[in-house]
Design a protein around this motif. Structure first.
Motif, PDB file in Angstrom:
ATOM      1  N   THR A 167      -4.173   7.243  -3.967  1.00  9.63           N
ATOM      2  CA  THR A 167      -4.644   5.910  -3.597  1.00  9.63           C
ATOM      3  C   THR A 167      -5.784   5.990  -2.598  1.00  9.63           C
ATOM      4  N   ARG A 168      -6.727   5.085  -2.790  1.00  5.16           N
ATOM      5  CA  ARG A 168      -7.858   4.984  -1.870  1.00  5.16           C
ATOM      6  C   ARG A 168      -8.064   3.516  -1.524  1.00  5.16           C
ATOM      7  N   VAL A 169      -8.123   3.215  -0.252  1.00 10.27           N
ATOM      8  CA  VAL A 169      -8.414   1.858   0.205  1.00 10.27           C
ATOM      9  C   VAL A 169      -9.932   1.702   0.224  1.00 10.27           C
ATOM     10  N   VAL A 170     -10.403   0.627  -0.392  1.00 10.62           N
ATOM     11  CA  VAL A 170     -11.840   0.374  -0.448  1.00 10.62           C
ATOM     12  C   VAL A 170     -12.141  -0.999   0.150  1.00 10.62           C
ATOM     13  N   LEU A 194       0.829  -1.204   0.000  1.00 10.41           N
ATOM     14  CA  LEU A 194       0.000   0.000   0.000  1.00 10.41           C
ATOM     15  C   LEU A 194       0.868   1.260   0.000  1.00 10.41           C
ATOM     16  N   ALA A 195       1.947   1.254   0.752  1.00  9.93           N
ATOM     17  CA  ALA A 195       2.862   2.409   0.786  1.00  9.93           C
ATOM     18  C   ALA A 195       3.500   2.637  -0.577  1.00  9.93           C
ATOM     19  N   ALA A 196       3.903   1.569  -1.263  1.00 12.71           N
ATOM     20  CA  ALA A 196       4.535   1.699  -2.580  1.00 12.71           C
ATOM     21  C   ALA A 196       3.554   2.254  -3.607  1.00 12.71           C
ATOM     22  N   ILE A 197       2.328   1.774  -3.573  1.00  9.18           N
ATOM     23  CA  ILE A 197       1.314   2.273  -4.512  1.00  9.18           C
ATOM     24  C   ILE A 197       1.003   3.734  -4.213  1.00  9.18           C
TER      25      ILE A 197
END
Length: 71
Positions: free
Chosen positions: A37-40, A28-31
């Motif tokens: 970026t949004r976590v869904v 997640l950090a790399a993306i």
């Protein structure tokens, strides 16, 4: 146009239970370092987990499944 990335972290994507060999926090950090970026929650594609959806800003979406390797 801004590229946006949706990262599924629902019922099985992004979980150590299903993918213990993957460093989900590092992923997640790399993306997030290269795109907005949004976590869904679950995107209902569990057969293809880890799912990442790339939205380049032109109205299209590219769905990627099985994103488990840092490369």
């Amino acid at each position: 146009m801004t590229t946006r990335v949706l990262v599924c972290r629902g019922c099985c994507c992004g979980t150590e239970r299903k993918h213990p060999e993957t460093d989900h926090d590092a992923q997640l950090a790399a993306i997030s370092a290269v795109a907005r970026t949004r976590v869904v929650d679950c995107v209902d594609e569990c057969a293809h987990s880890n799912v990442v959806v790339v939205r380049p800003g032109d109205g299209t979406s590219v769905w990627l499944g099985g994103i488990l390797d840092p490369a």
